[in-house]
Design a protein around this motif. Structure first.
Motif, PDB file in Angstrom:
ATOM      1  N   SER A  93      79.755  93.672  46.306  1.00 44.48           N
ATOM      2  CA  SER A  93      79.245  94.029  44.985  1.00 44.48           C
ATOM      3  C   SER A  93      77.866  94.661  45.085  1.00 44.48           C
ATOM      4  CB  SER A  93      79.169  92.780  44.098  1.00 44.48           C
ATOM      5  OG  SER A  93      78.674  93.113  42.821  1.00 44.48           O
ATOM      6  N   HIS A  94      77.619  95.621  44.207  1.00 43.87           N
ATOM      7  CA  HIS A  94      76.282  96.206  44.102  1.00 43.87           C
ATOM      8  C   HIS A  94      75.428  95.442  43.087  1.00 43.87           C
ATOM      9  CE1 HIS A  94      78.561  98.111  40.857  1.00 43.87           C
ATOM     10  NE2 HIS A  94      77.404  98.216  40.243  1.00 43.87           N
ATOM     11  N   VAL A  95      76.049  94.548  42.323  1.00 40.96           N
ATOM     12  CA  VAL A  95      75.336  93.697  41.371  1.00 40.96           C
ATOM     13  C   VAL A  95      74.871  92.448  42.112  1.00 40.96           C
ATOM     14  CG1 VAL A  95      75.577  92.329  39.254  1.00 40.96           C
ATOM     15  CG2 VAL A  95      76.761  94.534  39.454  1.00 40.96           C
ATOM     16  N   GLU A  96      73.644  92.055  41.913  1.00 44.76           N
ATOM     17  CA  GLU A  96      73.123  90.844  42.560  1.00 44.76           C
ATOM     18  C   GLU A  96      73.947  89.626  42.131  1.00 44.76           C
ATOM     19  OE1 GLU A  96      70.695  90.394  44.872  1.00 44.76           O
ATOM     20  OE2 GLU A  96      70.587  92.572  44.986  1.00 44.76           O
ATOM     21  N   SER A  97      74.151  88.707  43.043  1.00 47.95           N
ATOM     22  CA  SER A  97      74.936  87.510  42.728  1.00 47.95           C
ATOM     23  C   SER A  97      74.298  86.702  41.607  1.00 47.95           C
ATOM     24  CB  SER A  97      75.140  86.650  43.970  1.00 47.95           C
ATOM     25  OG  SER A  97      73.904  86.216  44.490  1.00 47.95           O
ATOM     26  N   ASP A  98      72.964  86.587  41.603  1.00 50.74           N
ATOM     27  CA  ASP A  98      72.294  85.843  40.524  1.00 50.74           C
ATOM     28  C   ASP A  98      72.559  86.474  39.171  1.00 50.74           C
ATOM     29  OD1 ASP A  98      71.219  84.021  42.321  1.00 50.74           O
ATOM     30  OD2 ASP A  98      69.259  85.020  42.413  1.00 50.74           O
ATOM     31  N   THR A  99      72.539  87.787  39.116  1.00 50.40           N
ATOM     32  CA  THR A  99      72.796  88.502  37.866  1.00 50.40           C
ATOM     33  C   THR A  99      74.221  88.229  37.388  1.00 50.40           C
ATOM     34  OG1 THR A  99      71.245  90.235  38.507  1.00 50.40           O
ATOM     35  CG2 THR A  99      72.856  90.797  36.791  1.00 50.40           C
ATOM     36  N   ILE A 101      76.222  85.666  38.198  1.00 49.67           N
ATOM     37  CA  ILE A 101      76.389  84.255  37.847  1.00 49.67           C
ATOM     38  C   ILE A 101      75.761  83.967  36.489  1.00 49.67           C
ATOM     39  CG2 ILE A 101      75.664  81.903  38.467  1.00 49.67           C
ATOM     40  CD1 ILE A 101      76.050  82.799  41.445  1.00 49.67           C
ATOM     41  N   ASP A 102      74.558  84.460  36.260  1.00 52.12           N
ATOM     42  CA  ASP A 102      73.900  84.223  34.970  1.00 52.12           C
ATOM     43  C   ASP A 102      74.703  84.837  33.826  1.00 52.12           C
ATOM     44  OD1 ASP A 102      71.918  82.865  36.338  1.00 52.12           O
ATOM     45  OD2 ASP A 102      70.498  84.551  36.297  1.00 52.12           O
ATOM     46  N   GLN A 103      75.270  86.015  34.042  1.00 50.46           N
ATOM     47  CA  GLN A 103      76.112  86.660  33.030  1.00 50.46           C
ATOM     48  C   GLN A 103      77.342  85.803  32.738  1.00 50.46           C
ATOM     49  OE1 GLN A 103      77.570  90.614  34.052  1.00 50.46           O
ATOM     50  NE2 GLN A 103      79.420  90.244  32.884  1.00 50.46           N
ATOM     51  N   VAL A 104      77.986  85.317  33.785  1.00 47.69           N
ATOM     52  CA  VAL A 104      79.176  84.482  33.626  1.00 47.69           C
ATOM     53  C   VAL A 104      78.840  83.203  32.865  1.00 47.69           C
ATOM     54  CG1 VAL A 104      80.754  83.000  34.946  1.00 47.69           C
ATOM     55  CG2 VAL A 104      80.513  85.411  35.542  1.00 47.69           C
ATOM     56  N   TYR A 105      77.728  82.585  33.182  1.00 44.92           N
ATOM     57  CA  TYR A 105      77.332  81.374  32.461  1.00 44.92           C
ATOM     58  C   TYR A 105      77.185  81.666  30.961  1.00 44.92           C
ATOM     59  CZ  TYR A 105      76.228  78.819  36.823  1.00 44.92           C
ATOM     60  OH  TYR A 105      76.285  78.165  38.029  1.00 44.92           O
ATOM     61  N   ARG A 106      76.548  82.781  30.622  1.00 42.78           N
ATOM     62  CA  ARG A 106      76.399  83.151  29.197  1.00 42.78           C
ATOM     63  C   ARG A 106      77.764  83.381  28.556  1.00 42.78           C
ATOM     64  NH1 ARG A 106      72.260  86.101  31.505  1.00 42.78           N
ATOM     65  NH2 ARG A 106      73.454  88.047  31.399  1.00 42.78           N
ATOM     66  N   GLU A 107      78.656  84.054  29.279  1.00 45.31           N
ATOM     67  CA  GLU A 107      79.998  84.326  28.738  1.00 45.31           C
ATOM     68  C   GLU A 107      80.790  83.041  28.523  1.00 45.31           C
ATOM     69  OE1 GLU A 107      80.501  88.731  30.811  1.00 45.31           O
ATOM     70  OE2 GLU A 107      81.762  87.085  31.495  1.00 45.31           O
ATOM     71  N   PHE A 132      77.620  77.307  40.646  1.00 43.32           N
ATOM     72  CA  PHE A 132      77.834  78.528  41.433  1.00 43.32           C
ATOM     73  C   PHE A 132      76.646  78.850  42.336  1.00 43.32           C
ATOM     74  CE2 PHE A 132      80.823  79.975  37.827  1.00 43.32           C
ATOM     75  CZ  PHE A 132      81.846  79.201  38.335  1.00 43.32           C
ATOM     76  N   HIS A 133      75.432  78.689  41.834  1.00 42.29           N
ATOM     77  CA  HIS A 133      74.281  78.900  42.722  1.00 42.29           C
ATOM     78  C   HIS A 133      74.271  77.862  43.844  1.00 42.29           C
ATOM     79  CE1 HIS A 133      72.475  81.300  39.329  1.00 42.29           C
ATOM     80  NE2 HIS A 133      72.273  82.086  40.371  1.00 42.29           N
ATOM     81  N   SER A 134      74.690  76.642  43.541  1.00 45.44           N
ATOM     82  CA  SER A 134      74.662  75.586  44.563  1.00 45.44           C
ATOM     83  C   SER A 134      75.660  75.860  45.682  1.00 45.44           C
ATOM     84  CB  SER A 134      74.933  74.215  43.933  1.00 45.44           C
ATOM     85  OG  SER A 134      76.309  74.041  43.638  1.00 45.44           O
ATOM     86  N   TYR A 135      76.690  76.658  45.412  1.00 44.73           N
ATOM     87  CA  TYR A 135      77.702  76.943  46.433  1.00 44.73           C
ATOM     88  C   TYR A 135      77.166  77.796  47.580  1.00 44.73           C
ATOM     89  CZ  TYR A 135      81.503  75.014  43.572  1.00 44.73           C
ATOM     90  OH  TYR A 135      82.330  74.183  42.865  1.00 44.73           O
ATOM     91  N   ARG A 136      75.929  78.270  47.481  1.00 43.54           N
ATOM     92  CA  ARG A 136      75.337  79.011  48.594  1.00 43.54           C
ATOM     93  C   ARG A 136      75.122  78.104  49.815  1.00 43.54           C
ATOM     94  NH1 ARG A 136      72.250  81.737  44.425  1.00 43.54           N
ATOM     95  NH2 ARG A 136      72.798  83.935  44.526  1.00 43.54           N
ATOM     96  N   ASP A 137      74.947  76.823  49.559  1.00 43.34           N
ATOM     97  CA  ASP A 137      74.612  75.853  50.591  1.00 43.34           C
ATOM     98  C   ASP A 137      75.874  75.126  51.037  1.00 43.34           C
ATOM     99  OD1 ASP A 137      73.675  73.734  52.119  1.00 43.34           O
ATOM    100  OD2 ASP A 137      72.114  73.167  50.689  1.00 43.34           O
ATOM    101  N   LEU A 138      76.195  75.206  52.319  1.00 40.72           N
ATOM    102  CA  LEU A 138      77.406  74.576  52.851  1.00 40.72           C
ATOM    103  C   LEU A 138      77.396  73.065  52.615  1.00 40.72           C
ATOM    104  CD1 LEU A 138      80.048  75.331  54.235  1.00 40.72           C
ATOM    105  CD2 LEU A 138      78.917  74.987  56.428  1.00 40.72           C
ATOM    106  N   GLU A 139      76.224  72.461  52.632  1.00 34.21           N
ATOM    107  CA  GLU A 139      76.127  71.022  52.354  1.00 34.21           C
ATOM    108  C   GLU A 139      76.651  70.705  50.950  1.00 34.21           C
ATOM    109  OE1 GLU A 139      72.576  67.788  51.805  1.00 34.21           O
ATOM    110  OE2 GLU A 139      72.401  69.211  53.463  1.00 34.21           O
ATOM    111  N   ASN A 140      76.360  71.577  49.984  1.00 31.97           N
ATOM    112  CA  ASN A 140      76.851  71.372  48.617  1.00 31.97           C
ATOM    113  C   ASN A 140      78.366  71.553  48.531  1.00 31.97           C
ATOM    114  OD1 ASN A 140      74.374  70.699  47.493  1.00 31.97           O
ATOM    115  ND2 ASN A 140      73.851  72.838  47.118  1.00 31.97           N
TER     116      ASN A 140
END
Length: 191
Positions: A93-99, A101-107, A132-140
């Protein structure tokens, strides 16, 4: 596929993204009574799952797990694939993951009226606890998988499966990177 990947692969509309999550909460839902875009997302979810379940790289990945845990390998891979998607986001994706994820949360918040009650409860937890942000960490991912294990109503060896994931992490990720572009292509082809 797990929630984040379904949302990422869904047709590009808020209602279709809601439908793409609805696939995990569709018991008792009459698809023909859903708004057209939600229904499209639901059918898309089902097609993505069917493609995933039969893909040779996914099947080979399941075989990496011990016989005691192989029964649950599909569940583990679903959640793990959200981690690998985030780890390799810029490849897809050319869209940042944070962008995104934040869009999806609003939707999800704005379209909760389209969801059955169990889905509303889960999506509120997803947003409130920022899954979704927490999934960046394998421990999570390990923590999430252990929570799933705790909900299984029969004796099982699923808890602690993150140890096997860590042991095979490089190979599992290589297989994901061969599989996911094919899934992405399939998902865009209007399954």
């Amino acid at each position: 596929m797990n929630h984040l990947a379904h949302l990422f692969l869904a047709p590009d509309s808020p209602q279709a993204r809601v439908g793409s999550l609805l696939g995990d909460f569709a018991r008792g839902v009459v698809a023909t009574e859903l708004p057209a875009e939600v229904r499209e997302g639901l059918y898309h979810h089902r097609a993505v799952d069917a493609f995933t379940d039969g893909h040779p790289e996914v099947l080979a990945s399941k075989r990496l797990f011990s016989t005691q845990r192989r029964r649950f390998a599909g569940v583990a891979l679903d959640i793990l694939y959200d981690h690998y998607l985030l780890r390799n986001w810029k490849l897809f994706s050319h869209v940042e993951s944070d962008t995104f994820i934040d869009q999806v949360y609003r939707e999800l918040d704005a379209n909760s009226s389209l969801m059955p009650e169990p889905m509303q409860r889960v999506t509120r937890q997803i947003v409130r606890h920022d899954w979704f942000h927490s999934y960046r960490d394998l421990e999570n991912i390990g923590y999430a998988l252990d929570r799933v294990a705790g909900r299984i109503r029969f004796r099982n060896a699923f808890s602690g499966i993150i140890e096997e994931i860590e042991e095979h992490d490089e190979e599992l990720e290589r297989r994901f990177l061969r599989f996911f572009p094919e899934l992405r292509h399939f998902a865009k082809e209007d399954p």
